[in-house]
Design a protein around this motif. Structure first.
Motif, PDB file in Angstrom:
ATOM      1  N   HIS A  82       9.210  10.390   6.152  1.00 32.46           N
ATOM      2  CA  HIS A  82       9.193   9.014   6.664  1.00 32.46           C
ATOM      3  C   HIS A  82       8.264   8.892   7.860  1.00 32.46           C
ATOM      4  N   GLU A  83       8.350   9.822   8.800  1.00 34.72           N
ATOM      5  CA  GLU A  83       7.503   9.759   9.982  1.00 34.72           C
ATOM      6  C   GLU A  83       6.029   9.944   9.629  1.00 34.72           C
ATOM      7  N   VAL A  84       5.741  10.826   8.667  1.00 32.54           N
ATOM      8  CA  VAL A  84       4.358  10.998   8.222  1.00 32.54           C
ATOM      9  C   VAL A  84       3.846   9.706   7.589  1.00 32.54           C
ATOM     10  N   ALA A  85       4.641   9.115   6.694  1.00 31.15           N
ATOM     11  CA  ALA A  85       4.228   7.865   6.051  1.00 31.15           C
ATOM     12  C   ALA A  85       4.082   6.745   7.078  1.00 31.15           C
ATOM     13  N   THR A 128       7.157  16.631  -0.163  1.00 25.32           N
ATOM     14  CA  THR A 128       6.810  15.213  -0.165  1.00 25.32           C
ATOM     15  C   THR A 128       5.883  14.876   0.993  1.00 25.32           C
ATOM     16  N   ALA A 129       6.224  15.367   2.194  1.00 24.83           N
ATOM     17  CA  ALA A 129       5.359  15.112   3.346  1.00 24.83           C
ATOM     18  C   ALA A 129       3.981  15.730   3.139  1.00 24.83           C
ATOM     19  N   MET A 130       3.933  16.946   2.608  1.00 28.10           N
ATOM     20  CA  MET A 130       2.655  17.604   2.357  1.00 28.10           C
ATOM     21  C   MET A 130       1.835  16.805   1.343  1.00 28.10           C
ATOM     22  N   THR A 131       2.493  16.263   0.335  1.00 25.96           N
ATOM     23  CA  THR A 131       1.785  15.458  -0.670  1.00 25.96           C
ATOM     24  C   THR A 131       1.183  14.215  -0.034  1.00 25.96           C
TER      25      THR A 131
END
Length: 438
Positions: A281-284, A320-323
């Motif tokens: 969430h924070e990455v997005a 997911t964050a890496m993607t």
């Protein structure tokens, strides 16, 4: 020169069938992944504070680690030992970068003027070691939270003299980072917040914080530093509430003070979960707000509601964050910094290697999962189809402002719209990702 790590060989890639605990099973620095070698995609860094300036103490216990440089006071000899050990460790490990706070790399200063001089002495040592080893500096920062003078904050302190002291400390650290070729500079507002609103003027403190960050940005341009300025969000701990609570809070703060072109964020995984968010969430959020910069890659313990700074060990959790990061093109000047620390019972020199090897292999595995998900294209294709209507005439007209609220209502009434909901297919998409984890 310390020989603390002398019995440990340089760590190399031996592949998934290796049973050598001092070897990489997944992280192959030169392996091409999504068009770049792994080392360039991951840009991994070792932090100097937890590994070389922390003695294994906690709020209930004395230091647990016995290291030759942990003498109880940072004098010239112990500081030299510390830097010798740090660069020896990172070189044997094979990580390409390191990160530091000013107080991690220098003798204990007796005054602000002494601080400037001793940091300059440390800079000369570090510059020589960087030249000898080829290591790069991912980012530097100033410790504006440890000394008792900062108990009520640095930039947000009620005393302008402490604000000025903090400004001088950041000036020294930013200039040092610049001369060492650092690619970023981080500001972590560890005590920029409050413990009680009874003694706090929040508007005043926010204005002070905004002015401090503006001063840093102005000085960055004055000295010609080309790296990113980064803010590291965290919701609380050590304060009850910190003003840089999460990515969205920081993004709004930057826009309020006209700093959105000057700063990005350094996201820490454990800080994300403390704020009640997921890491992805924070990455997005960072990408959605155009503030993505760098990552402190650690994790918390789900049974502890505080910042445990543990090494990553679950690639599926990071996939997911890496993607998201790789779909957006990966890092520019940022990277994955291991802002992590050993458990107090992990007291041997080897333990530091086991921890980083495991973390680096975990990141490499998450990267390979992301590569499969991206190359499979099903996830991206589903999202494109889900929002396809916004690329058509009506969607474009809404977003461009060509249609008013009344126009839309009239069109919906004339067409007698009765749109039906469409499945979001969450479970199907989760399965798409999970199939790539094995």
């Amino acid at each position: 020169m310390t020989d603390y790590f002398a019995d440990i060989p340089s760590i190399s890639f031996e592949g998934p069938d290796s049973d050598n605990p001092l070897a990489f099973r997944v992280y192959d620095a030169e392996r091409q992944v999504l068009g770049k070698p792994m080392r360039e995609q991951l840009r991994m860094a070792v932090c100097l504070w937890h590994n070389f300036a922390w003695g294994g103490h906690d709020i209930f216990g004395d230091p647990a680690f016995e290291r030759p440089w942990l003498t109880g006071r940072w004098d010239a000899d112990s500081n030299r030992l510390r830097l010798d050990a740090a660069f020896d460790f990172i070189t044997r490990l094979g990580a390409p970068y390191f990160c530091f706070h000013d107080l991690d790399v220098m003798e204990t200063p007796e005054s602000l003027r002494d601080h400037e001089r001793k940091l300059a002495d440390a800079e000369a040592i570090i510059a020589g070691k960087m030249e000898d080893t080829g290591l790069g500096l991912l980012w530097g920062t100033a410790n504006l939270f440890g000394h008792r003078r900062f108990m009520a904050g640095a930039a947000t302190n009620p005393d302008p003299d402490i604000f000025a002291y903090a400004a001088a400390q950041v000036k020294f650290a930013l200039e040092t980072t610049h001369r060492l070729g650092g690619e970023n500079y981080v500001l972590w507002g560890g005590r920029e917040g409050y413990d009680s609103l009874l003694n706090t003027d929040m508007r005043r403190e926010l204005d002070q914080f905004g002015r401090f960050l503006a001063l840093v940005a102005e000085h960055k341009h004055r000295i010609g530093f080309k790296g990113l300025l980064l803010i590291e969000p965290k919701p609380q701990e050590p304060t009850k509430h910190q003003y840089d609570y999460d990515v969205s809070t920081v993004a709004g703060f930057l826009r309020r003070y006209g700093l959105e072109q000057e700063y990005a964020v350094n996201i820490e995984v454990n800080h994300a979960t403390l704020a009640g968010h997921s890491f992805e969430h924070e990455v997005a959020s960072a990408y959605a707000n155009d503030v993505f910069g760098s990552i402190d890659i650690n994790r918390g313990d789900p049974q502890n509601g505080w910042d445990t700074d543990q090494y990553p060990n679950n690639a599926a959790d990071l996939a997911t964050a890496m993607t998201i990061i790789m779909e957006q093109g990966g890092f520019t000047s940022g990277g994955f910094n291991f802002d992590t620390k050993l458990r107090r019972q992990s007291i041997d020199a080897e333990d530091m290697f086991h921890a980083h090897i495991g973390g680096m292999d975990t990141l490499a595995r998450a990267l390979l999962i992301a590569e499969k998900v991206i190359e499979d294209r099903q996830l991206a294709a589903f999202r494109e189809q889900r929002y396809a209507g916004w690329s058509e005439d009506k969607g474009r007209a809404i977003l461009s402002g060509d249609l008013s609220l009344a126009d839309l209502a009239e069109e919906a009434l004339a067409a007698n719209h009765d749109p039906r909901p469409v499945s979001g297919r969450q479970e199907y998409l989760e399965n798409l990702v999970n199939r790539q984890v094995g």
